[in-house]
Design an enzyme around this catalytic site. Structure first.
Site, PDB file in Angstrom:
ATOM      1  N   LYS A   1       2.149  -3.329   9.085  1.00 58.54           N
ATOM      2  CA  LYS A   1       2.985  -2.132   9.058  1.00 58.54           C
ATOM      3  C   LYS A   1       4.377  -2.524   9.527  1.00 58.54           C
ATOM      4  O   LYS A   1       4.541  -3.097  10.606  1.00 58.54           O
ATOM      5  CB  LYS A   1       2.404  -1.044   9.946  1.00 58.54           C
ATOM      6  CG  LYS A   1       3.127   0.289   9.789  1.00 58.54           C
ATOM      7  CD  LYS A   1       2.354   1.437  10.397  1.00 58.54           C
ATOM      8  CE  LYS A   1       3.060   2.764  10.134  1.00 58.54           C
ATOM      9  NZ  LYS A   1       2.353   3.899  10.753  1.00 58.54           N
TER      10      LYS A   1
ATOM     11  N   ASP B   1      -0.634  13.998  13.742  1.00 62.56           N
ATOM     12  CA  ASP B   1      -0.269  13.935  12.314  1.00 62.56           C
ATOM     13  C   ASP B   1      -1.524  13.923  11.456  1.00 62.56           C
ATOM     14  O   ASP B   1      -1.678  13.094  10.557  1.00 62.56           O
ATOM     15  CB  ASP B   1       0.571  12.690  12.051  1.00 62.56           C
ATOM     16  CG  ASP B   1       1.309  12.743  10.708  1.00 62.56           C
ATOM     17  OD1 ASP B   1       1.473  13.856  10.171  1.00 62.56           O
ATOM     18  OD2 ASP B   1       1.708  11.679  10.202  1.00 62.56           O
TER      19      ASP B   1
ATOM     20  N   LEU C   1       0.810  -1.209   0.000  1.00 69.14           N
ATOM     21  CA  LEU C   1       0.000   0.000   0.000  1.00 69.14           C
ATOM     22  C   LEU C   1       0.849   1.267   0.000  1.00 69.14           C
ATOM     23  O   LEU C   1       0.431   2.300  -0.506  1.00 69.14           O
ATOM     24  CB  LEU C   1      -0.914   0.009   1.235  1.00 69.14           C
ATOM     25  CG  LEU C   1      -1.867  -1.183   1.381  1.00 69.14           C
ATOM     26  CD1 LEU C   1      -2.632  -1.085   2.700  1.00 69.14           C
ATOM     27  CD2 LEU C   1      -2.832  -1.243   0.209  1.00 69.14           C
ATOM     28  N   HIS C   2       2.047   1.160   0.573  1.00 64.77           N
ATOM     29  CA  HIS C   2       2.900   2.346   0.701  1.00 64.77           C
ATOM     30  C   HIS C   2       4.304   1.893   1.071  1.00 64.77           C
ATOM     31  O   HIS C   2       4.472   0.885   1.765  1.00 64.77           O
ATOM     32  CB  HIS C   2       2.354   3.277   1.787  1.00 64.77           C
ATOM     33  CG  HIS C   2       3.204   4.483   2.066  1.00 64.77           C
ATOM     34  ND1 HIS C   2       3.343   5.522   1.177  1.00 64.77           N
ATOM     35  CD2 HIS C   2       3.980   4.804   3.147  1.00 64.77           C
ATOM     36  CE1 HIS C   2       4.148   6.440   1.693  1.00 64.77           C
ATOM     37  NE2 HIS C   2       4.552   6.022   2.879  1.00 64.77           N
ATOM     38  N   PHE C   3       5.302   2.634   0.578  1.00 63.17           N
ATOM     39  CA  PHE C   3       6.681   2.389   0.968  1.00 63.17           C
ATOM     40  C   PHE C   3       7.304   3.684   1.463  1.00 63.17           C
ATOM     41  O   PHE C   3       7.054   4.766   0.916  1.00 63.17           O
ATOM     42  CB  PHE C   3       7.519   1.873  -0.209  1.00 63.17           C
ATOM     43  CG  PHE C   3       7.418   0.400  -0.451  1.00 63.17           C
ATOM     44  CD1 PHE C   3       7.823  -0.502   0.507  1.00 63.17           C
ATOM     45  CD2 PHE C   3       6.915  -0.084  -1.647  1.00 63.17           C
ATOM     46  CE1 PHE C   3       7.735  -1.866   0.288  1.00 63.17           C
ATOM     47  CE2 PHE C   3       6.822  -1.438  -1.882  1.00 63.17           C
ATOM     48  CZ  PHE C   3       7.237  -2.338  -0.908  1.00 63.17           C
ATOM     49  N   SER C   4       8.123   3.568   2.480  1.00 66.72           N
ATOM     50  CA  SER C   4       9.023   4.641   2.870  1.00 66.72           C
ATOM     51  C   SER C   4      10.315   3.981   3.293  1.00 66.72           C
ATOM     52  O   SER C   4      10.411   2.759   3.374  1.00 66.72           O
ATOM     53  CB  SER C   4       8.439   5.473   4.021  1.00 66.72           C
ATOM     54  OG  SER C   4       8.566   4.771   5.251  1.00 66.72           O
TER      55      SER C   4
ATOM     56  N   GLY D   1      11.380   3.854   6.113  1.00 68.26           N
ATOM     57  CA  GLY D   1      11.156   3.220   7.405  1.00 68.26           C
ATOM     58  C   GLY D   1      10.540   1.845   7.294  1.00 68.26           C
ATOM     59  O   GLY D   1      10.494   1.102   8.276  1.00 68.26           O
TER      60      GLY D   1
END
Length: 853
Positions: A254, A364, A231-234, A236
């Site tokens: 996560k 956030d 779904l998402h990469f960073s 971290g």
């Protein structure tokens, strides 16, 4: 948000700037030491290097990367540096502690993160000595995993086969990239991905045989989940949609990578993930919070298992509904959106109150951390920056425009972000409020008026502007009044039409001039970060483009600026290319009356036959051909005319017109087949061969094949994830070339398609103001067949006031991502200047504009 821009925002609060400018303020002591006898010291951007004078380094081989944490980096540097000097191993290291943090930050490049030092062993004996000696000396010291490399044992040493010296080749898209040399002598791109890859022909020394043979084997037992998609990469870690390996409902995993994904306090992703778990457990049972389902560790990474929430991110929800991104948004659509958006915002506020009721500050709040369910309820996700109010921890990360200023604490941090979210929902230009304190109030007024919002829904007072919150007292009151006055003055310049154009033009020119830095060697005018990574001299991002813009609108050029460009051409390597490269710089020098230096630069460039160059206009054959054609016309040199024709032939061959399109082909004026079509049209104007028009239409069709009719009936480029109407990679650039083709040959079918593209240039809201990927480029397209009295053009010009900011009292514009001001042609103030001049003075908005003959 393209997070690559973050690293270029640290050095200066106004302009994008090189990380070197920021990092060099507090370097490691070793970074300034002279080289020992028999060694050479070098300084290259963020790196300091040392190498023995003899023997020379091989072209390529097995590199050793050393990773480090913030606290052990000085010690690791001392240990490794001493080893290298003792054993004659060339090495380089990051110049400062700040760069170590940036290299490992949450949104740093995953392919290069973790690399603190690089060693270049000259042979297998040196390699083995480095691995055995340093493994023992560093004793398993912690450091982030270098994802692109092969790990040596359990310490901070990593290996990768790569280039030792700079070698260049062109990739499949025709771009110049760093290269490796195959045994045959052919250069191939040296690709750095977030996974270890070894060329099949690369030699494997005996000391690495076992380690290489084991590459890819899992260090843990069977992974307990089956991942369906990321779904998402960073940097971290990732967020994954998955199911238990033995079956069951979908969950969200996560991931936290140890020592990586650092925030501004130096906390890593694992620390934040542990905090998130504690917060979620404290909020258990709230409908607006996903449930914790478990945790586990795999591959040294920590994973948190969360409930999967059906719905869509608020940013996607917004993108599908916001009416001002479509042409002719009627009042019924505006009213319907106002009601839907208000309902969702109310749901966000209710959910936030429930979270606050448990004593938790979310910390956030922004659109990507909110999911809208089908029933309109809202779920908060990503609690890694949350904290109990009685133990409040100021978030060390945050989205531009939503993150609270230093004066706010506790629940006030979320209240501030909630106000920002309300403004974002109706006029999503929040980063501008960080650049200028008074901008929040003026955006709020515009949004309230356009959407007929009730009084009090978007407050105009100072705390609507994030940068102004938390400051009080007479001095702040006076400062805020002055900021409002300056902002009102520059915004007012965009409501005066043709009568106000001379003053607006002079103001934009003055802002550009005020930003010049002729004392710096790396850039003349501040612009996009690409001026540091691609080309600081050229048309798109560099000095040549800005000087051309100033010259085109009739501004008097400071001789220091032209001298800067002439000197820079002499001292910097010349790479081929029109908008990114030396051909465009040569063309500008010629336009400014310096033909001999221009021709000398052209001769230098022609020593590179652009083997493997793509067909594009930006850095490839189409642009090179146009430059050659210009100089052929200017000098009467038939050889240059033949070279221009050869560029066209090679571009056509690269496009494989009549056959399937190359798999990597990008559409649009700067990067697609439309650039080749433009070159073919210019050659037709030279020799009147109708076959060139046939080829131009075929090239244009190649780009039109990548366009789709959107839901609102407009024709735009489909890039696989969104539709684009812009000049650089969208449909507007294709249409500009199409209009030029229609001047030479009527074509009702093409004219009909271009009308749909024109409609895509009409919407009231455009995220960015720039020429290549923003409102200015759409103004330029509309100006091809309309004047300043045209209602659509007039509205676009007036809406530039939404983006304009004062720079030393003059109007200026933010660049891409809206995080900093830019003065360059592609993304900033110079491009807005030339687009407006194309409306009021009928001058070209960009070099080699298709409408020019």
């Amino acid at each position: 948000m393209d997070m690559r821009y973050e690293a270029y925002s640290y050095a200066d609060p106004v302009f994008y700037d090189s990380p070197v400018q920021w990092a060099a303020r507090d370097e490691f002591p070793a970074a300034t030491e002279a080289a020992p006898n028999g060694w050479v010291r070098s300084l290259r951007e963020v790196w300091v290097g040392y190498r023995p004078v003899d023997p020379p380094l091989p072209e390529q081989g097995w590199k050793v990367h050393v990773s480090a944490c913030m606290d052990n980096a000085p010690w690791i540097l001392d240990v490794v540096r001493a080893h290298c000097f003792e054993h004659g191993v060339a090495f380089k290291f990051l110049r400062s502690p700040a760069l170590v943090q940036t290299q490992n930050a949450k949104y740093a490049s995953r392919g290069s993160s973790g690399k603190f030092m690089t060693l270049y062993p000259a042979d297998e004996a040196q390699l083995e000595r480095c691995l055995t000696g340093l493994d023992e000396a560093l004793a398993g010291a912690p450091g982030p995993y270098v994802l692109s490399d092969l790990r040596w044992r359990s310490g901070p040493l990593y290996l990768r086969y790569g280039a030792f010296t700079e070698q260049w080749c062109r990739n499949a898209e025709g771009e110049l990239v760093l290269a490796l040399r195959e045994p045959s002598g052919v250069l191939r791109p040296d690709v750095r991905r977030a996974a270890f890859e070894l060329p099949e022909w690369a030699p494997v020394p005996a000391v690495l045989a076992e380690t290489v043979a084991g590459a890819g084997r899992s260090s843990v037992g069977e992974f307990p989940f089956t991942v369906e998609r990321a779904l998402h990469f960073s940097n971290g870690g990732g967020i994954y949609l998955a199911r238990p390996a033995d079956g069951g409902e979908r969950v969200v995993l996560k991931e936290g990578r140890p020592y990586a994904g650092l925030d501004q306090r130096g906390e890593d992703a694992v620390q934040r993930l542990a905090r998130e778990q504690r917060i979620l457990e404290a909020l258990a049972g709230l409908d607006a919070v996903p449930a914790v389902l478990g945790e586990f560790t795999a591959w040294e990474h920590r994973f948190l298992v969360q409930e999967y929430v059906e719905g869509e991110g608020l940013h996607h929800w917004f993108g599908r509904r916001f009416p001002l991104v479509h042409p002719d948004a009627d009042e019924a659509a505006v009213a319907a959106y106002r009601e839907e958006a208000t309902a969702v915002l109310d749901a966000v506020e209710r959910a936030l109150r429930a979270i606050h009721g448990r004593g938790i500050v979310f910390g956030d709040l922004h659109p990507r951390n909110l999911i809208v369910r089908e029933d309109g309820s809202v779920v908060f996700v990503d609690f890694e920056l949350a904290s109990p109010v009685e133990e409040f921890v100021r978030p060390a990360l945050g989205a531009a425009g939503f993150a609270a200023p230093a004066g706010l604490t506790g629940f006030a941090v979320d209240e501030h972000a909630l106000r920002a979210l309300r403004l974002w929902a109706f006029l999503p230009l929040l980063p501008l409020t960080v650049l200028h304190p008074a901008k929040g109030a003026t955006l709020a007024r515009s949004a309230r008026k356009r959407f007929e919002l009730p009084d009090g829904f978007l407050p105009e007072h100072e705390d609507a502007a994030p940068a102004g919150a938390g400051r009080t007292g007479p001095d702040r009151t006076q400062q805020h009044a002055a900021e409002q006055e300056q902002l009102a003055a520059v915004e007012g310049l965009f409501g005066e039409g043709r009568e106000g154009w001379p003053g607006l033009r002079d103001g934009l020119v003055a802002a550009i001039a005020a930003s010049a830095t002729p004392d710096r060697a790396d850039r003349l005018f501040p612009g996009d970060p690409a001026q540091f990574t691609h080309d600081g001299l050229g048309l798109s991002y560099g000095a040549a483009g800005v000087l051309w813009a100033l010259h085109t609108v009739g501004a008097e050029l400071d001789p220091r600026y032209v001298r800067w460009l002439l000197d820079a051409v002499e001292r910097q390597p010349a790479r081929p290319g029109l908008f990114v490269g030396g051909h465009g710089t040569a063309w500008v020098l010629d336009r400014l009356g310096h033909r001999e230096p221009a021709l000398e630069l052209l001769r230098r460039l022609d020593k590179d036959d652009a083997h493997g160059a793509g067909p594009d206009l930006s850095a490839g054959l189409a642009g090179i051909g146009l430059a050659r054609l210009h100089f052929a016309r200017a000098t009467g040199d038939r050889g240059l005319l033949a070279a221009a024709a050869d560029s066209a032939d090679r571009a056509v061959a690269a496009l494989r017109l009549g056959g399937p399109a190359p798999a990597v082909a990008r559409p649009g004026l700067l990067h697609g087949a439309s650039g080749t079509a433009l070159l073919l049209l210019r050659l037709f104007e030279e020799c009147a061969d109708p076959a060139l028009l046939d080829l131009a239409r075929a090239a244009l069709d190649r780009d039109l094949e990548r366009c789709v009719v959107a839901e609102d009936g407009t024709l735009q480029v489909d890039d696989g994830s969104r539709v684009l109407p812009y000049l650089e990679s969208g449909s507007a650039g294709i249409a500009a070339v199409g209009q030029a083709l229609l001047r030479h040959r009527p074509d009702p079918e093409l004219a009909e398609r271009l009308a749909l593209v024109r409609a895509a240039a009409e919407p009231e809201f455009i995220v960015q103001p720039g020429l290549f990927n923003g409102r200015a480029g759409l103004i330029a397209l509309l100006a091809l067949d309309a004047g300043p009295e045209d209602d659509l053009i007039d509205r676009h010009v007036r809406r530039l006031a939404w983006h304009v900011l004062p720079y030393r009292g003059r109007p200026a514009f933010p660049g891409e991502q809206l995080l900093r001001l830019s003065m360059d042609l592609a993304t900033g103030t110079a491009g807005v200047l030339t687009a407006l001049a194309s409306v009021y003075d009928r001058t070209p908005p960009m070099p080699f504009w298709p409408a020019d003959s």
